[in-house]
Design an enzyme around this catalytic site. Structure first.
Site, short mmCIF file in Angstrom:
data_model
loop_
_atom_site.label_atom_id
_atom_site.label_comp_id
_atom_site.label_asym_id
_atom_site.label_seq_id
_atom_site.Cartn_x
_atom_site.Cartn_y
_atom_site.Cartn_z
N ASP A 24 0.84 -1.20 0.00
CA ASP A 24 0.00 0.00 0.00
C ASP A 24 0.87 1.25 0.00
O ASP A 24 1.98 1.25 0.54
CB ASP A 24 -0.90 -0.02 1.25
CG ASP A 24 -2.04 1.00 1.14
OD1 ASP A 24 -2.29 1.50 0.01
OD2 ASP A 24 -2.67 1.28 2.17
N ARG A 37 -0.45 9.03 -10.37
CA ARG A 37 -0.52 7.79 -9.59
C ARG A 37 0.12 6.59 -10.30
O ARG A 37 0.82 5.80 -9.65
CB ARG A 37 -1.98 7.47 -9.23
CG ARG A 37 -2.60 8.46 -8.25
CD ARG A 37 -4.07 8.11 -8.01
NE ARG A 37 -4.23 6.78 -7.48
CZ ARG A 37 -4.12 6.45 -6.20
NH1 ARG A 37 -3.86 7.38 -5.30
NH2 ARG A 37 -4.27 5.21 -5.81
N HIS A 41 2.69 3.31 -9.03
CA HIS A 41 2.59 1.86 -9.22
C HIS A 41 3.84 1.32 -9.93
O HIS A 41 4.32 0.24 -9.61
CB HIS A 41 1.33 1.52 -10.03
CG HIS A 41 0.06 1.92 -9.34
ND1 HIS A 41 -0.18 1.61 -8.01
CD2 HIS A 41 -1.04 2.59 -9.77
CE1 HIS A 41 -1.38 2.08 -7.67
NE2 HIS A 41 -1.91 2.69 -8.71
N GLU A 71 -12.25 -4.74 -5.16
CA GLU A 71 -12.71 -3.36 -4.96
C GLU A 71 -11.95 -2.38 -5.85
O GLU A 71 -12.47 -1.33 -6.23
CB GLU A 71 -12.56 -2.95 -3.48
CG GLU A 71 -13.50 -3.67 -2.51
CD GLU A 71 -13.07 -5.10 -2.16
OE1 GLU A 71 -11.96 -5.53 -2.55
OE2 GLU A 71 -13.87 -5.79 -1.48
N LEU A 135 11.08 -20.53 -4.14
CA LEU A 135 10.08 -19.62 -3.58
C LEU A 135 8.79 -19.74 -4.38
O LEU A 135 8.81 -19.75 -5.61
CB LEU A 135 10.58 -18.17 -3.66
CG LEU A 135 9.57 -17.11 -3.19
CD1 LEU A 135 9.45 -17.12 -1.66
CD2 LEU A 135 9.97 -15.70 -3.66
C1 FPP Z 1 -1.93 0.23 -3.30
O1 FPP Z 1 -1.49 1.55 -3.35
C2 FPP Z 1 -1.35 -0.53 -4.39
C3 FPP Z 1 -2.05 -1.06 -5.42
C4 FPP Z 1 -3.51 -0.94 -5.55
C5 FPP Z 1 -1.38 -1.76 -6.54
C6 FPP Z 1 -0.19 -2.58 -6.20
C7 FPP Z 1 0.62 -2.73 -7.43
C8 FPP Z 1 1.95 -2.77 -7.49
C9 FPP Z 1 2.80 -2.79 -6.31
C10 FPP Z 1 2.67 -2.74 -8.80
C11 FPP Z 1 2.52 -3.88 -9.69
C12 FPP Z 1 2.50 -5.20 -9.06
C13 FPP Z 1 2.94 -6.30 -9.66
C14 FPP Z 1 2.76 -7.60 -9.00
C15 FPP Z 1 3.62 -6.24 -10.94
P1 FPP Z 1 -2.58 2.71 -3.48
O2 FPP Z 1 -2.72 3.04 -4.93
O3 FPP Z 1 -3.86 2.30 -2.80
O4 FPP Z 1 -1.85 3.85 -2.71
P2 FPP Z 1 -2.52 5.00 -1.82
O5 FPP Z 1 -3.29 4.34 -0.73
O6 FPP Z 1 -1.33 5.77 -1.31
O7 FPP Z 1 -3.37 5.81 -2.76
#
Ligand code: FPP
Length: 246
Positions: A24, A37, A41, A71, A135
């Protein structure tokens, strides 16, 4: 780098066999830098590499990452497509390295909602890495725990209706066996980044006795050092599973 922490982990002994992570904070990381944003990612993708390599170095057996929840389909279409593109890019770029590292990838969740190219990428990485023994990397994509449990209940109800299962055979083990995570033991350690203190519909059944570790680190800043610190913290805990100390 983080060898000091790794040495300490090895000295301490028992390492969590299964580590789950709620990744997160990508959005906040981007906002702090006045970036869109999706770039948060993208930076988060690098942190996935750190987590995988750190897990291998620490001899963790199973790493389960929450990449996209059911969600999350409610997010703006541009963000969803950026995330899906990133997933495909991750698979295209990393599959051969994951295979060389001995990583076996599984994707858990409702893959029927992915676009056809995403589904094909997921099937390809699972096939290409299926011999990995060092793993297991579970990527939870279009995953939500409540719908996973509801799906298990539906599968059992179908068997009961067909007459192949008696009601008294619907027990915890029968439900456990119908979760996406059936092949693996429950997580020993859950890490959540970005300082939030909630489970967000992740592995609700499986986390019953899991040790929780919340860190303020935003996911793109996560390194193997963060992972090792979490493991060291875990090694200081006493797990009783509802029992009393011997
Ligand atoms: C939460 O941060 C993260 C996500 C919804 C996406 C997670 C994705 C990755 C780590 C990158 C790609 C993953 C792989 C496996 C290739 P948020 O967007 O909710 O952050 P915020 O709460 O600060 O807005």
């Amino acid at each position: 780098m983080a060898d000091d922490l790794l040495d300490q982990i090895r000295l301490n002994g028992a390492v969590p066999s299964h580590v789950a992570v709620i990744m997160d904070g990508n959005g906040r990381w981007a906002r702090e830098r006045h970036l869109p944003r999706p770039l948060g990612h993208r930076a988060g993708m690098k942190a996935v590499r750190e987590a995988v390599e750190g897990a291998i170095e620490a001899s963790v057996d199973v790493l389960t990452l929450f990449a996209f929840s059911e969600e999350n389909w409610q997010r703006p279409a541009t963000e969803i497509s950026a995330l899906m593109d990133l997933l495909e890019e991750y698979i295209a770029k990393e599959a051969s390295e994951l295979r060389e590292q001995g990583v076996c990838v599984h994707v858990l969740g409702d893959r029927g909602r992915l676009v056809p190219s995403g589904r094909a990428a997921v099937e390809r990485v699972e096939r290409d890495t299926c011999e990995g023994k060092r793993l297991t990397l579970n990527l939870c994509i279009s995953y939500s725990s409540r719908s996973e449990i509801a799906r298990a209940a539906r599968l059992l109800a179908e068997e009961a209706l067909k007459g192949t299962r008696r009601l008294e055979q619907i027990d915890e083990e029968a439900i456990r066996e119908r979760l996406y995570t059936a092949p693996w033991r429950d997580p020993d350690l859950l890490i959540r980044t970005s300082g939030e203190q909630r489970l967000s519909n992740f592995l609700l059944w499986q986390l019953a006795y899991t040790e929780l570790y919340m860190t303020p680190v935003l996911w793109p800043d996560f390194t193997r050092r963060t992972l090792f610190e979490a493991i060291l913290d875990y090694q200081r805990r006493e797990r009783r599973f509802g029992n009393v100390t011997a």
